[in-house]
Motif scaffolding. Sequence first.
Motif, PDB file in Angstrom:
ATOM      1  N   PHE A  22       0.816  -1.220   0.000  1.00 16.74           N
ATOM      2  CA  PHE A  22       0.000   0.000   0.000  1.00 16.74           C
ATOM      3  C   PHE A  22       0.848   1.268   0.000  1.00 16.74           C
ATOM      4  O   PHE A  22       0.632   2.168  -0.822  1.00 16.74           O
ATOM      5  CB  PHE A  22      -0.946  -0.020   1.200  1.00 16.74           C
ATOM      6  N   LEU A  23       1.796   1.371   0.900  1.00 14.07           N
ATOM      7  CA  LEU A  23       2.587   2.591   0.990  1.00 14.07           C
ATOM      8  C   LEU A  23       3.575   2.720  -0.171  1.00 14.07           C
ATOM      9  O   LEU A  23       3.712   3.799  -0.759  1.00 14.07           O
ATOM     10  CB  LEU A  23       3.343   2.658   2.324  1.00 14.07           C
ATOM     11  N   HIS A  24       4.251   1.628  -0.475  1.00 14.77           N
ATOM     12  CA  HIS A  24       5.329   1.687  -1.467  1.00 14.77           C
ATOM     13  C   HIS A  24       4.798   1.569  -2.900  1.00 14.77           C
ATOM     14  O   HIS A  24       4.926   2.485  -3.706  1.00 14.77           O
ATOM     15  CB  HIS A  24       6.348   0.592  -1.168  1.00 14.77           C
ATOM     16  N   SER A  53       3.373   1.959  15.109  1.00 13.77           N
ATOM     17  CA  SER A  53       4.355   2.587  14.216  1.00 13.77           C
ATOM     18  C   SER A  53       3.726   2.949  12.876  1.00 13.77           C
ATOM     19  O   SER A  53       4.406   2.980  11.847  1.00 13.77           O
ATOM     20  CB  SER A  53       5.544   1.651  13.989  1.00 13.77           C
ATOM     21  N   PHE A  54       2.433   3.247  12.881  1.00  9.93           N
ATOM     22  CA  PHE A  54       1.711   3.608  11.663  1.00  9.93           C
ATOM     23  C   PHE A  54       2.434   4.711  10.902  1.00  9.93           C
ATOM     24  O   PHE A  54       2.802   5.744  11.465  1.00  9.93           O
ATOM     25  CB  PHE A  54       0.302   4.079  12.012  1.00  9.93           C
ATOM     26  N   LEU A  55       2.642   4.459   9.601  1.00 10.63           N
ATOM     27  CA  LEU A  55       3.273   5.440   8.736  1.00 10.63           C
ATOM     28  C   LEU A  55       2.227   6.011   7.781  1.00 10.63           C
ATOM     29  O   LEU A  55       1.492   5.253   7.140  1.00 10.63           O
ATOM     30  CB  LEU A  55       4.410   4.803   7.935  1.00 10.63           C
ATOM     31  N   SER A  56       2.192   7.307   7.680  1.00 10.95           N
ATOM     32  CA  SER A  56       1.251   7.977   6.792  1.00 10.95           C
ATOM     33  C   SER A  56       1.503   7.570   5.349  1.00 10.95           C
ATOM     34  O   SER A  56       2.602   7.783   4.824  1.00 10.95           O
ATOM     35  CB  SER A  56       1.410   9.492   6.931  1.00 10.95           C
ATOM     36  N   PRO A  57       0.502   7.004   4.656  1.00  5.50           N
ATOM     37  CA  PRO A  57       0.687   6.695   3.238  1.00  5.50           C
ATOM     38  C   PRO A  57       1.022   7.932   2.417  1.00  5.50           C
ATOM     39  O   PRO A  57       1.833   7.863   1.486  1.00  5.50           O
ATOM     40  CB  PRO A  57      -0.663   6.099   2.832  1.00  5.50           C
ATOM     41  N   ARG A  58       0.425   9.053   2.772  1.00  4.68           N
ATOM     42  CA  ARG A  58       0.702  10.294   2.032  1.00  4.68           C
ATOM     43  C   ARG A  58       2.163  10.707   2.216  1.00  4.68           C
ATOM     44  O   ARG A  58       2.888  10.942   1.236  1.00  4.68           O
ATOM     45  CB  ARG A  58      -0.221  11.413   2.519  1.00  4.68           C
ATOM     46  N   ALA A  59       2.617  10.814   3.468  1.00  2.00           N
ATOM     47  CA  ALA A  59       3.986  11.262   3.726  1.00  2.00           C
ATOM     48  C   ALA A  59       5.002  10.261   3.207  1.00  2.00           C
ATOM     49  O   ALA A  59       6.038  10.632   2.643  1.00  2.00           O
ATOM     50  CB  ALA A  59       4.185  11.503   5.225  1.00  2.00           C
TER      51      ALA A  59
END
Length: 250
Positions: A22-24, A53-59
């Motif tokens: 999803f993020l990458h 440790s949720f990482l913002s998909p946008r950021a």
Amino acid sequence: MLIILTFFFCHWYLSIFTQTFFLHRYAAHQMFVMSPRWEKFFYILTFIGQGSSFLSPRAYGIMHRLHHAYADTEDDPHSPSYAKGLLDMMWKTRIFYNDILNNRDHIEPKFKKGVPNWAFMEWLGDRWPVRLAWGTAYTLVYIFYAPSAWWFALLPVHYLMGPIHGAIINWYAHRYGYVNFPVNDTARNLLPVDFLMMGESYHNNHHKFGGRANFGGFRWHEFDPTYPIIRLLNRLRIIRLKVNNDLKYM
């Protein structure tokens, strides 16, 4: 012991799957498209998978695009070549990430085009009470099921799972491993068989073919575990692989 091991590996692989899928591959590279409803589903899955440790998909998406554009230069958000060590690189990455997250950056609009942005989930995942609640939940699992105190040494990995996964690739896959293709940076394939990072460790392959959904497949031993899932989701029409996505390599 079996419960703790199962819990750890389920968390590890769900977290790395949401990060690579999803993020990458989606947020940063837009290798496939999905409907707004499925996008929200995978936002929620990322929130569950990464937890504290949720990482913002946008950021993440914006920062990763900068990494590809400026790999191993002073403008790279996380280059080992411009860090004193692993922790220094992670700290600089955190600052860069937080500037994007809180709209303090001066990044060109072209790097922000099309990144997913569910404002509520971005806000919720970054709240410290929410992160602490996830951390408390992990700790309670260990309190109830860890057979000895030694197992509590795994808890910091749970707390920082997302950044740890990023650091493994951004540091080690730019310093160690083998090279399939000449590229203008130090990206390497960290693992000959990527059983830990679900395809992410084929970093040299990815830097050579940045829009290719299958990170492996150039050598007989290179298997990208995420790619068959992508193919399945494409067949089920949950996502749609883009036509120009190097389909000849499927």
